[in-house]
Design an enzyme around this catalytic site. Structure first.
Site, mmCIF file in Angstrom:
data_model
loop_
_atom_site.group_PDB
_atom_site.id
_atom_site.type_symbol
_atom_site.label_atom_id
_atom_site.label_comp_id
_atom_site.label_asym_id
_atom_site.label_seq_id
_atom_site.Cartn_x
_atom_site.Cartn_y
_atom_site.Cartn_z
ATOM 1 N N THR A 126 31.258 40.794 41.926
ATOM 2 C CA THR A 126 32.170 41.907 41.664
ATOM 3 C C THR A 126 32.209 42.328 40.199
ATOM 4 O OG1 THR A 126 34.548 42.319 41.416
ATOM 5 C CG2 THR A 126 33.926 40.065 41.734
ATOM 6 N N GLU A 128 34.765 42.772 38.659
ATOM 7 C CA GLU A 128 35.875 42.056 38.016
ATOM 8 C C GLU A 128 35.354 40.934 37.108
ATOM 9 O OE1 GLU A 128 39.529 42.266 38.197
ATOM 10 O OE2 GLU A 128 38.828 44.279 38.625
ATOM 11 N N TYR A 150 41.300 35.505 40.428
ATOM 12 C CA TYR A 150 40.313 36.075 41.373
ATOM 13 C C TYR A 150 38.930 36.111 40.726
ATOM 14 C CZ TYR A 150 37.656 39.731 43.758
ATOM 15 O OH TYR A 150 36.656 40.436 44.388
ATOM 16 N N LYS A 154 35.389 34.046 41.406
ATOM 17 C CA LYS A 154 34.157 34.791 41.724
ATOM 18 C C LYS A 154 33.033 34.455 40.722
ATOM 19 C CE LYS A 154 34.818 37.589 45.333
ATOM 20 N NZ LYS A 154 33.859 37.817 46.435
#
Ligand code: G4F
Length: 326
Positions: A126, A128, A150, A154
Site C-alpha cells: 500500500t 501508506e 496499519y 504492512k
C-alpha cells in the site's frame, strides 16, 4: 488445464473485482472466508459473481489452516487481499492489525513454501508505506516512512514478501497500490462516506456530512482498474514490486466539490461539519504515485479518471437511495 486462484479478503472491495476478472479469464476462483456468524456477500452479489466462486472457510492468522487450505486447493496463484484495512482504527486495534496484516502474509508465505514453492504469491502492499514521505511523488525507490500501526504491519509484510523472493527464489510480488475506490468501497472510507452522504443529502435523508481532515491529498483510482494490475504482476516474467497509481492528486475538498456538483449542489460547504473524532493521531497528508514502472513493464495504465470515479460512486449511491425511497 484451468488455473486455480486463491483469493483472501474475498468479501471486501478488491476481492470481488479481482474474482470477476479471474473468472472472465477462465480461472477456478477460491475465496477464503473467515468464520463469521453471518457472512456478508453484498459486494459479490453487486458484481453478480457470488455463485461462481468456491468458498473455503479459513483465516490467514492461523498457519495450520492456511497450510491445509493451500494443500487442498493447490492454487497456481494466491492473492492476499485479507486485511484490517481501515487505517483510522489501527491505533486502537494495533494487535489485531498486526496479526492480520503482518503475520497473515507470513503464514501464507510459509504455507506456500512448505506445500509447493512454485505457487505464486501476491501481497496487497500500500501507498501508506510511504507515510509522510519527503518526496512529493512516490515510486518503487521512495523511502518508506509508515505513520500508523496499519502501515507498520504492512511494511513487515512488504519486506517478508521481498525476503521470501530473495531467500527461496519464490514468485512473490508486492503491488504498492495507492487509494482505489468504487461503489462497493466500505462506507467508513472517506470517498464512499462522501458519495453516500451526498446521495442521502440529495434525497433529504441526511442534513450534514461529518468529516475529519479535509486537507489530506490522495492519488485516487478505480478498484476495477487496479485488479488488472494485480493479475498482470502475476503473469510477469519475474516477480517484483510495482506502484499502481494514477500520477494525479486531489484533496478531500476536491472530492466533495465534484460529488456535490454531481447532484447540482454548489454551496457544498454549508453541508459539512468537522468532528475531531474523525481525525487521526498522525495523518498522511499527501500521496501521489508514479506508475511508470507498471506501465513500462506490465503495459498497465489506469482507465478511469478522478472525475469519472466520483461520478460513478455518487450515481450508484443516488440510485440506491432513490430506490429505497419508493
Ligand atoms: O479513505 P481513508 O480512510 O483512506 P486511507 O487512510 O488513505 O487508506 C486507504 O487507502 C490505503 C492506500 O491504498 C490503503 F492501504 C488503506 O487500507 C485504505 O484502503 O482516508 C483518506 C483520508 C485520510 O487522510 C483521512 O484522515 O481522508 C481523511 N478523512 C477526512 N475525514 C477521513 C475523514 N477519512 C475517513 N475514513 N473518514 C472521515 O470522516
Amino acid at each position: 488445464m484451468k488455473k486455480r486462484a486463491l483469493v483472501t479478503g474475498i468479501t471486501g472491495q478488491d476481492g470481488p473485482y479481482l474474482a470477476k476478472l479471474l473468472l472472465e479469464k477462465n480461472y477456478d476462483v477460491y475465496g477464503l472466508l473467515p468464520r463469521r456468524s453471518k457472512q456478508d456477500f453484498y459486494n459479490l452479489n453487486y458484481l453478480s459473481i457470488k455463485k461462481d466462486v468456491e468458498y473455503v472457510v479459513g483465516d490467514v492468522t492461523d498457519y495450520n489452516c492456511m497450510h491445509k487450505v493451500i494443500s487442498k486447493i493447490k492454487p497456481h496463484e494466491v492473492y492476499n487481499l485479507a486485511a484490517q484495512s481501515f487505517v483510522g482504527n489501527s491505533w486502537e486495534l494495533s494487535s489485531v492489525t498486526s496479526d492480520i496484516n503482518a503475520f497473515g502474509p507470513l503464514n501464507i508465505l510459509n504455507a506456500i513454501k512448505n506445500v509447493d514453492e512454485k505457487i505464486k504469491f501476491y501481497q496487497a502492499s500500500t501507498s501508506e508505506l510511504y507515510g509522510n514521505s519527503c518526496e512529493k511523488i512516490q515510486n518503487e525507490n521512495t523511502k518508506f516512512e509508515p505513520s500508523s500501526p496499519y502501515a507498520i504491519a504492512k511494511l513487515y509484510a512488504y519486506w517478508m514478501t521481498v525476503n521470501f523472493r530473495k531467500s527461496y527464489n519464490m514468485f512473490c510480488t508486492n503491488g504498492i497500490l495507492f487509494n482505489h475506490e468504487s461503489p462497493i468501497r466500505g462506507i467508513e472510507f472517506v470517498t464512499r462516506k462522501i458519495s453516500d452522504g451526498v446521495a442521502q443529502i440529495k434525497c433529504g435523508k441526511q442534513k450534514y456530512l461529518t468529516l475529519g481532515n479535509l486537507d489530506a491529498k490522495r492519488d485516487w483510482g478505480f478498484a476495477g482498474d487496479y485488479v488488472e494490475a494485480m493479475w498482470l504482476m502475476m503473469q510477469a516474467e519475474k516477480p517484483d514490486d510495482f506502484v499502481v497509481a494514477t500520477n494525479t492528486q486531489f484533496s478531500i475538498r476536491d472530492f466533495l466539490r465534484l460529488a456535490f456538483k454531481e447532484v447540482n449542489i454548489s454551496n457544498w460547504e454549508q453541508y459539512i461539519k468537522i468532528n475531531k473524532d474523525f481525525k487521526r493521531p498522525v495523518d498522511v497528508n499527501s500521496l501521489c504515485g508514479n506508475y511508470n514502472k507498471a506501465k513500462n513493464t506490465l503495459g498497465w495504465v489506469p482507465k478511469t479518471s478522478f472525475k469519472e470515479l466520483v461520478q460513478l460512486m455518487v450515481r450508484e449511491d443516488l440510485k440506491r437511495h432513490e430506490k429505497q425511497n419508493i
